[in-house]
Motif scaffolding. Structure first.
Motif, PDB file in Angstrom:
ATOM      1  N   ALA A  13       3.476 -16.484 -38.332  1.00 25.16           N
ATOM      2  CA  ALA A  13       4.313 -15.836 -37.392  1.00 25.16           C
ATOM      3  C   ALA A  13       4.658 -16.728 -36.271  1.00 25.16           C
ATOM      4  CB  ALA A  13       3.702 -14.430 -36.845  1.00 25.16           C
ATOM      5  N   LEU A  14       3.515 -17.528 -35.769  1.00 19.96           N
ATOM      6  CA  LEU A  14       3.578 -18.644 -34.560  1.00 19.96           C
ATOM      7  C   LEU A  14       4.722 -19.529 -34.854  1.00 19.96           C
ATOM      8  CD1 LEU A  14       2.369 -19.230 -31.837  1.00 19.96           C
ATOM      9  CD2 LEU A  14       0.632 -20.494 -33.205  1.00 19.96           C
ATOM     10  N   VAL A  15       4.637 -20.001 -36.258  1.00 15.13           N
ATOM     11  CA  VAL A  15       5.631 -21.116 -36.560  1.00 15.13           C
ATOM     12  C   VAL A  15       7.099 -20.472 -36.514  1.00 15.13           C
ATOM     13  CG1 VAL A  15       6.655 -22.541 -38.588  1.00 15.13           C
ATOM     14  CG2 VAL A  15       3.979 -22.488 -38.258  1.00 15.13           C
ATOM     15  N   ILE A  16       7.167 -19.282 -37.081  1.00 19.44           N
ATOM     16  CA  ILE A  16       8.505 -18.593 -36.789  1.00 19.44           C
ATOM     17  C   ILE A  16       9.134 -18.419 -35.513  1.00 19.44           C
ATOM     18  CG2 ILE A  16       9.858 -16.633 -37.374  1.00 19.44           C
ATOM     19  CD1 ILE A  16       8.262 -16.566 -40.215  1.00 19.44           C
ATOM     20  N   LEU A  17       8.287 -18.237 -34.651  1.00 20.86           N
ATOM     21  CA  LEU A  17       8.623 -17.950 -33.449  1.00 20.86           C
ATOM     22  C   LEU A  17       8.699 -19.003 -32.724  1.00 20.86           C
ATOM     23  CD1 LEU A  17       8.426 -15.553 -30.747  1.00 20.86           C
ATOM     24  CD2 LEU A  17       6.046 -16.669 -30.457  1.00 20.86           C
ATOM     25  N   MET A  77     -19.218  -6.246 -34.484  1.00 22.01           N
ATOM     26  CA  MET A  77     -18.122  -6.640 -35.311  1.00 22.01           C
ATOM     27  C   MET A  77     -17.913  -7.880 -35.264  1.00 22.01           C
ATOM     28  SD  MET A  77     -14.311  -4.982 -35.207  1.00 22.01           S
ATOM     29  CE  MET A  77     -14.068  -3.836 -36.299  1.00 22.01           C
ATOM     30  N   LYS A  78     -17.713  -8.497 -36.319  1.00 18.89           N
ATOM     31  CA  LYS A  78     -17.604 -10.021 -36.312  1.00 18.89           C
ATOM     32  C   LYS A  78     -15.731 -10.442 -35.849  1.00 18.89           C
ATOM     33  CE  LYS A  78     -20.639 -11.556 -39.593  1.00 18.89           C
ATOM     34  NZ  LYS A  78     -20.886 -12.135 -40.943  1.00 18.89           N
ATOM     35  N   ILE A  79     -15.677 -11.657 -35.478  1.00 21.47           N
ATOM     36  CA  ILE A  79     -14.259 -11.772 -34.918  1.00 21.47           C
ATOM     37  C   ILE A  79     -13.982 -12.220 -36.102  1.00 21.47           C
ATOM     38  CG2 ILE A  79     -12.733 -13.522 -33.471  1.00 21.47           C
ATOM     39  CD1 ILE A  79     -14.837 -13.509 -31.456  1.00 21.47           C
ATOM     40  N   LEU A  80     -14.115 -13.167 -36.919  1.00 20.51           N
ATOM     41  CA  LEU A  80     -13.658 -13.377 -38.287  1.00 20.51           C
ATOM     42  C   LEU A  80     -14.610 -12.977 -39.364  1.00 20.51           C
ATOM     43  CD1 LEU A  80     -11.441 -15.603 -39.145  1.00 20.51           C
ATOM     44  CD2 LEU A  80     -13.048 -17.339 -39.108  1.00 20.51           C
ATOM     45  N   ASP A  81     -14.121 -12.352 -40.457  1.00 20.70           N
ATOM     46  CA  ASP A  81     -14.998 -11.858 -41.539  1.00 20.70           C
ATOM     47  C   ASP A  81     -14.786 -12.762 -42.633  1.00 20.70           C
ATOM     48  OD1 ASP A  81     -12.599 -11.438 -42.861  1.00 20.70           O
ATOM     49  OD2 ASP A  81     -12.511  -9.391 -42.879  1.00 20.70           O
ATOM     50  N   ARG A 116      -9.814 -12.722 -41.852  1.00 17.31           N
ATOM     51  CA  ARG A 116      -9.176 -11.841 -41.174  1.00 17.31           C
ATOM     52  C   ARG A 116      -9.785 -11.813 -39.606  1.00 17.31           C
ATOM     53  NH1 ARG A 116      -8.739  -7.102 -45.272  1.00 17.31           N
ATOM     54  NH2 ARG A 116     -10.973  -7.337 -45.280  1.00 17.31           N
ATOM     55  N   LEU A 117      -8.874 -11.739 -38.759  1.00 18.18           N
ATOM     56  CA  LEU A 117      -9.294 -11.444 -37.352  1.00 18.18           C
ATOM     57  C   LEU A 117      -9.674 -10.112 -37.127  1.00 18.18           C
ATOM     58  CD1 LEU A 117      -6.745 -13.927 -35.331  1.00 18.18           C
ATOM     59  CD2 LEU A 117      -9.341 -14.103 -35.688  1.00 18.18           C
ATOM     60  N   PHE A 118     -10.743  -9.647 -36.824  1.00 18.54           N
ATOM     61  CA  PHE A 118     -11.249  -8.262 -36.557  1.00 18.54           C
ATOM     62  C   PHE A 118     -11.051  -7.607 -37.841  1.00 18.54           C
ATOM     63  CE2 PHE A 118      -9.902  -9.962 -32.475  1.00 18.54           C
ATOM     64  CZ  PHE A 118     -11.177  -9.996 -31.778  1.00 18.54           C
ATOM     65  N   GLY A 119     -11.284  -8.060 -39.062  1.00 20.81           N
ATOM     66  CA  GLY A 119     -11.104  -7.316 -40.205  1.00 20.81           C
ATOM     67  C   GLY A 119      -9.580  -6.786 -40.529  1.00 20.81           C
ATOM     68  N   LYS A 120      -8.686  -7.062 -39.819  1.00 18.14           N
ATOM     69  CA  LYS A 120      -7.167  -6.485 -40.040  1.00 18.14           C
ATOM     70  C   LYS A 120      -6.214  -7.614 -40.235  1.00 18.14           C
ATOM     71  CE  LYS A 120      -8.304  -2.753 -37.517  1.00 18.14           C
ATOM     72  NZ  LYS A 120      -7.889  -1.331 -36.827  1.00 18.14           N
ATOM     73  N   LEU A 121      -6.142  -8.775 -39.440  1.00 15.34           N
ATOM     74  CA  LEU A 121      -5.136  -9.683 -39.480  1.00 15.34           C
ATOM     75  C   LEU A 121      -5.521 -10.950 -39.934  1.00 15.34           C
ATOM     76  CD1 LEU A 121      -2.136 -10.046 -38.421  1.00 15.34           C
ATOM     77  CD2 LEU A 121      -3.250 -10.883 -36.216  1.00 15.34           C
ATOM     78  N   SER A 122      -4.707 -11.492 -40.970  1.00 17.81           N
ATOM     79  CA  SER A 122      -5.238 -12.597 -41.656  1.00 17.81           C
ATOM     80  C   SER A 122      -4.854 -14.095 -40.810  1.00 17.81           C
ATOM     81  CB  SER A 122      -4.439 -12.799 -43.002  1.00 17.81           C
ATOM     82  OG  SER A 122      -4.574 -14.186 -43.394  1.00 17.81           O
ATOM     83  N   ILE A 123      -5.646 -14.953 -40.836  1.00 16.82           N
ATOM     84  CA  ILE A 123      -5.280 -16.105 -39.941  1.00 16.82           C
ATOM     85  C   ILE A 123      -3.879 -16.870 -40.472  1.00 16.82           C
ATOM     86  CG2 ILE A 123      -6.061 -18.403 -39.400  1.00 16.82           C
ATOM     87  CD1 ILE A 123      -8.844 -17.421 -39.271  1.00 16.82           C
ATOM     88  N   LEU A 124      -3.610 -16.851 -41.821  1.00 15.53           N
ATOM     89  CA  LEU A 124      -2.552 -17.523 -42.296  1.00 15.53           C
ATOM     90  C   LEU A 124      -1.360 -16.665 -41.938  1.00 15.53           C
ATOM     91  CD1 LEU A 124      -3.980 -18.299 -45.876  1.00 15.53           C
ATOM     92  CD2 LEU A 124      -3.412 -19.647 -44.052  1.00 15.53           C
TER      93      LEU A 124
END
Length: 175
Positions: A22-26, A1-5, A9-17
């Protein structure tokens, strides 16, 4: 499984954007609540408050009963002040001193004497020095009363029950 498709997306589930947002809001929430700093306080609130006395001079005040006004000012003990068209609160009237109206009259021998002004219309004109007392915030650039700087030459409007006139600051003293 690729880290970035291929769709980012990371691991096919979470978008980098989405992760970046989420990091900026935090970081913003952390900046507001965890590290507030001095952003919520004004610079005026951080200076010391000291009692001051301000001498003002009133020149050529037209008044029907100059002695009555002098008595009223001494009895009232307080007056409202306006500095640069902004109400600056109430101050104490520490003292009121009438200044004599005199003229320089040349004498036959060439000297000059200061004599009382004989003109009738000068009976309705009053010069005086008033000492006003109150509390001021002391900054690096001078005293601040009611949010306005008070320095020699500043025009202060004095307002009471039945008077409203301008004066000029001639001295500022801290106690």
């Amino acid at each position: 499984m690729k880290i970035l498709d291929s769709k980012g997306r990371l691991f096919g589930k979470l978008s980098i954007l989405d992760l970046g947002a989420a990091l900026v809001i935090l970081l913003v929430i952390t900046g507001i609540f965890v590290v507030p700093g001095k952003s919520g306080t004004s610079t005026i609130a951080q200076v010391t408050t000291k009692p001051i006395e301000v001498d003002v001079i009133v020149r050529g005040l037209s008044v029907r009963d100059p002695q009555g006004l002098m008595r009223q000012l001494q009895e009232e003990k307080t007056t409202n002040i306006v500095i640069r068209n902004q109400p600056a609160g109430q101050v104490d009237i520490v003292s009121v001193t009438a200044l004599p109206r005199q003229l320089a009259i040349p004498q036959p021998d060439g000297s000059v004497k200061a004599l009382d002004d004989p003109r009738q219309e000068m009976n309705f004109s009053q010069d005086m020095i008033m000492t006003l007392g109150g509390k001021a915030q002391m900054t690096n650039t001078g005293a601040v009363v009611g949010g306005q700087k008070v320095k020699i030459g500043t025009t202060i409007e004095l307002e009471g029950k039945n008077y409203n006139f301008n004066s000029s600051v001639i001295e500022v003293r801290t106690k």
